[in-house]
Design an enzyme around this catalytic site. Structure first.
Site, PDB file in Angstrom:
ATOM      1  N   ARG A  29     -21.999  10.799  -6.731  1.00  0.00           N
ATOM      2  CA  ARG A  29     -23.289  11.445  -6.450  1.00  0.00           C
ATOM      3  C   ARG A  29     -23.429  12.777  -7.199  1.00  0.00           C
ATOM      4  O   ARG A  29     -24.532  13.195  -7.507  1.00  0.00           O
ATOM      5  CB  ARG A  29     -23.489  11.636  -4.943  1.00  0.00           C
ATOM      6  CG  ARG A  29     -23.890  10.318  -4.262  1.00  0.00           C
ATOM      7  CD  ARG A  29     -24.487  10.544  -2.897  1.00  0.00           C
ATOM      8  NE  ARG A  29     -23.513  10.964  -1.919  1.00  0.00           N
ATOM      9  CZ  ARG A  29     -22.626  10.165  -1.338  1.00  0.00           C
ATOM     10  NH1 ARG A  29     -22.592   8.876  -1.660  1.00  0.00           N
ATOM     11  NH2 ARG A  29     -21.778  10.615  -0.435  1.00  0.00           N
ATOM     12  N   HIS A  32     -36.047  20.089   4.756  1.00  0.00           N
ATOM     13  CA  HIS A  32     -36.018  21.410   4.118  1.00  0.00           C
ATOM     14  C   HIS A  32     -35.294  21.212   2.791  1.00  0.00           C
ATOM     15  O   HIS A  32     -34.195  20.644   2.770  1.00  0.00           O
ATOM     16  CB  HIS A  32     -35.245  22.376   5.030  1.00  0.00           C
ATOM     17  CG  HIS A  32     -35.238  23.791   4.539  1.00  0.00           C
ATOM     18  ND1 HIS A  32     -34.771  24.149   3.297  1.00  0.00           N
ATOM     19  CD2 HIS A  32     -35.632  24.936   5.132  1.00  0.00           C
ATOM     20  CE1 HIS A  32     -34.879  25.453   3.146  1.00  0.00           C
ATOM     21  NE2 HIS A  32     -35.407  25.957   4.251  1.00  0.00           N
ATOM     22  N   TYR A  47     -37.263  15.679   0.914  1.00  0.00           N
ATOM     23  CA  TYR A  47     -37.608  15.531   2.328  1.00  0.00           C
ATOM     24  C   TYR A  47     -36.884  16.588   3.167  1.00  0.00           C
ATOM     25  O   TYR A  47     -35.863  17.147   2.752  1.00  0.00           O
ATOM     26  CB  TYR A  47     -37.337  14.107   2.824  1.00  0.00           C
ATOM     27  CG  TYR A  47     -35.888  13.784   3.099  1.00  0.00           C
ATOM     28  CD1 TYR A  47     -35.064  13.303   2.097  1.00  0.00           C
ATOM     29  CD2 TYR A  47     -35.349  13.944   4.383  1.00  0.00           C
ATOM     30  CE1 TYR A  47     -33.744  13.002   2.352  1.00  0.00           C
ATOM     31  CE2 TYR A  47     -34.026  13.648   4.647  1.00  0.00           C
ATOM     32  CZ  TYR A  47     -33.229  13.180   3.644  1.00  0.00           C
ATOM     33  OH  TYR A  47     -31.922  12.890   3.899  1.00  0.00           O
ATOM     34  N   GLN A  62     -24.734  13.856   8.330  1.00  0.00           N
ATOM     35  CA  GLN A  62     -24.185  12.759   7.518  1.00  0.00           C
ATOM     36  C   GLN A  62     -23.020  12.098   8.245  1.00  0.00           C
ATOM     37  O   GLN A  62     -22.002  11.777   7.637  1.00  0.00           O
ATOM     38  CB  GLN A  62     -23.755  13.279   6.138  1.00  0.00           C
ATOM     39  CG  GLN A  62     -24.893  13.946   5.391  1.00  0.00           C
ATOM     40  CD  GLN A  62     -24.778  13.877   3.885  1.00  0.00           C
ATOM     41  OE1 GLN A  62     -25.671  13.403   3.205  1.00  0.00           O
ATOM     42  NE2 GLN A  62     -23.680  14.355   3.342  1.00  0.00           N
ATOM     43  N   THR A  70     -27.808  11.849  12.810  1.00  0.00           N
ATOM     44  CA  THR A  70     -27.158  13.148  12.981  1.00  0.00           C
ATOM     45  C   THR A  70     -26.507  13.130  14.362  1.00  0.00           C
ATOM     46  O   THR A  70     -27.074  12.579  15.311  1.00  0.00           O
ATOM     47  CB  THR A  70     -28.202  14.289  12.889  1.00  0.00           C
ATOM     48  OG1 THR A  70     -28.757  14.266  11.575  1.00  0.00           O
ATOM     49  CG2 THR A  70     -27.593  15.654  13.140  1.00  0.00           C
ATOM     50  N   VAL A 129     -31.537  22.596   2.752  1.00  0.00           N
ATOM     51  CA  VAL A 129     -30.640  22.451   3.899  1.00  0.00           C
ATOM     52  C   VAL A 129     -29.849  21.159   3.755  1.00  0.00           C
ATOM     53  O   VAL A 129     -30.418  20.064   3.725  1.00  0.00           O
ATOM     54  CB  VAL A 129     -31.452  22.470   5.218  1.00  0.00           C
ATOM     55  CG1 VAL A 129     -30.597  22.052   6.401  1.00  0.00           C
ATOM     56  CG2 VAL A 129     -32.017  23.871   5.468  1.00  0.00           C
ATOM     57  N   TYR A 155     -26.754  13.950  -9.084  1.00  0.00           N
ATOM     58  CA  TYR A 155     -27.456  15.218  -8.850  1.00  0.00           C
ATOM     59  C   TYR A 155     -27.690  15.967 -10.163  1.00  0.00           C
ATOM     60  O   TYR A 155     -28.766  16.493 -10.404  1.00  0.00           O
ATOM     61  CB  TYR A 155     -26.671  16.112  -7.883  1.00  0.00           C
ATOM     62  CG  TYR A 155     -26.464  15.502  -6.512  1.00  0.00           C
ATOM     63  CD1 TYR A 155     -27.430  14.668  -5.951  1.00  0.00           C
ATOM     64  CD2 TYR A 155     -25.318  15.769  -5.757  1.00  0.00           C
ATOM     65  CE1 TYR A 155     -27.239  14.094  -4.695  1.00  0.00           C
ATOM     66  CE2 TYR A 155     -25.136  15.205  -4.498  1.00  0.00           C
ATOM     67  CZ  TYR A 155     -26.087  14.371  -3.974  1.00  0.00           C
ATOM     68  OH  TYR A 155     -25.899  13.816  -2.750  1.00  0.00           O
TER      69      TYR A 155
HETATM   70  N1  SAM Z   1     -32.569  18.281   3.588  1.00  0.00           N
HETATM   71  C1  SAM Z   1     -32.544  17.399   4.752  1.00  0.00           C
HETATM   72  C2  SAM Z   1     -33.155  18.144   5.938  1.00  0.00           C
HETATM   73  O1  SAM Z   1     -33.644  19.258   5.748  1.00  0.00           O
HETATM   74  O2  SAM Z   1     -33.179  17.596   7.032  1.00  0.00           O
HETATM   75  C3  SAM Z   1     -31.137  16.935   5.016  1.00  0.00           C
HETATM   76  C4  SAM Z   1     -30.576  16.076   3.917  1.00  0.00           C
HETATM   77  S1  SAM Z   1     -28.912  15.570   4.177  1.00  0.00           S
HETATM   78  C5  SAM Z   1     -28.472  15.091   2.572  1.00  0.00           C
HETATM   79  C6  SAM Z   1     -29.021  14.021   4.961  1.00  0.00           C
HETATM   80  C7  SAM Z   1     -28.659  14.121   6.436  1.00  0.00           C
HETATM   81  O3  SAM Z   1     -29.727  14.762   7.130  1.00  0.00           O
HETATM   82  C8  SAM Z   1     -28.497  12.794   7.145  1.00  0.00           C
HETATM   83  O4  SAM Z   1     -27.237  12.223   6.939  1.00  0.00           O
HETATM   84  C9  SAM Z   1     -28.703  13.202   8.580  1.00  0.00           C
HETATM   85  O5  SAM Z   1     -27.570  13.872   9.114  1.00  0.00           O
HETATM   86  C10 SAM Z   1     -29.842  14.217   8.417  1.00  0.00           C
HETATM   87  N2  SAM Z   1     -31.137  13.537   8.528  1.00  0.00           N
HETATM   88  C11 SAM Z   1     -31.941  13.128   7.541  1.00  0.00           C
HETATM   89  N3  SAM Z   1     -33.027  12.503   8.038  1.00  0.00           N
HETATM   90  C12 SAM Z   1     -32.892  12.534   9.378  1.00  0.00           C
HETATM   91  C13 SAM Z   1     -33.659  12.059  10.452  1.00  0.00           C
HETATM   92  N4  SAM Z   1     -34.803  11.388  10.265  1.00  0.00           N
HETATM   93  N5  SAM Z   1     -33.197  12.258  11.707  1.00  0.00           N
HETATM   94  C14 SAM Z   1     -32.030  12.908  11.938  1.00  0.00           C
HETATM   95  N6  SAM Z   1     -31.269  13.377  10.965  1.00  0.00           N
HETATM   96  C15 SAM Z   1     -31.684  13.186   9.696  1.00  0.00           C
END
Ligand code: SAM
Length: 263
Positions: free
Chosen positions: A67, A95, A93, A167, A236, A98, A71
């Site tokens: 990955r 933030h 998607y 994750q 999560t 974050v 990136y």
């Molecule tokens: N930038 C994203 C954010 O602000 O939420 C997070 C991206 S991170 C690479 C991916 C992780 O975010 C997932 O493995 C999960 O832990 C969390 N995540 C993403 N979408 C989600 C959702 N719909 N509900 C709960 N957790 C979510």
């Protein structure tokens, strides 16, 4: 002069994005997107004629690709347009900054080339989690870790506060080439967590709704049951406190206050 603006589209389609971010998407020469579904991409396409998904930079069926390489290729694609003096929006998607390295890498590299770059905040999955679960993280504080990092490094959870593991479906997957983990690694995570929590401590699998017609997944299970449930790329894990807050009596003495002064 070219510039880069990283915006967050929020988790729920079209409803969790700030109006400033929408304006940037509308005025951009090109929008690069990394969003959870085709609905969001189609919605972005109603705002701008040149929306390009970054998804194809991830490993495709049958391909093994780190990955980190994906990136950097995403960043290179965006930088090429900034260099061509375009206004480039990177719409991610949640933030954009974050638990998401692409925007941080892209902003740093854009600035190194002498172009302007900035990030606008968005609604993260964690922001949705507190809303859907009705928890104020300020009530006892919280810690937030990427699940694999939590396993590989010497993080120590504070059992008096909330612990969020991101994750979770990738826990222990260190190669950055897979999009899932194994039950054996989840079991190792559970054993690790039992250094601080009982095996029957209640934890929550949380998945915020991506569409307004969906309901969030809020599955309460025992910690030991983590190996039995389905974990997806959007899961999560929230581990609520297992102990009440403990007063710091030395600090109270220094501040010359007593427990009753706290109300
Ligand atoms: N930038 C994203 C954010 O602000 O939420 C997070 C991206 S991170 C690479 C991916 C992780 O975010 C997932 O493995 C999960 O832990 C969390 N995540 C993403 N979408 C989600 C959702 N719909 N509900 C709960 N957790 C979510």
């Amino acid at each position: 002069l070219g510039q880069l603006i990283c915006v967050g589209t929020g988790i729920q389609l079209a409803g969790q994005i700030g109006s400033l971010s929408v304006s940037y998407i509308q005025l951009a020469d090109v929008v690069f997107s990394l969003v959870p579904d085709g609905f969001t991409d189609r919605w972005l396409a109603t705002l701008n004629d040149d929306v390009r998904s970054l998804q194809p930079y991830y490993a495709q069926a049958g391909e093994i690709k780190n990955r980190r390489d994906s990136y950097q290729q995403m960043v290179d694609a965006m930088l090429a347009e900034v260099r061509a003096n375009k206004i480039v929006v990177c719409a991610l998607y949640g933030h954009p900054g974050v638990f998401s390295c692409v925007s941080h890498m892209a902003i740093a590299q854009t600035r190194m080339l002498g172009f302007r770059a900035k990030m606008l905040a968005g609604v993260s999955a964690e922001a949705c989690l507190w809303a859907d679960l009705g928890i104020d993280p300020g009530s006892s504080g919280h810690q937030s870790y990427e699940a694999t990092q939590f396993m590989l490094y010497q993080h120590v959870p504070d059992t008096c506060s909330h612990l969020v593991l991101w994750q979770i479906a990738l826990a222990g997957e260190h190669t950055l080439t897979q999009f899932c983990t194994t039950n054996a690694r989840i079991q190792i995570l559970v054993e690790h967590l039992t250094l601080w929590y009982c095996a029957d401590h209640e934890v929550i699998i949380y998945e915020a709704a991506n569409l307004a017609i969906q309901t969030p997944r809020i599955e309460k299970i025992k910690l030991a049951e983590l190996t039995d449930v389905e974990l997806t790329t959007i899961s999560t894990l929230l581990i609520p406190p297992s102990q009440p807050l403990r007063l710091n009596h030395k600090m109270l003495a220094k501040l010359a206050i007593t427990e009753t002064d706290l109300g």
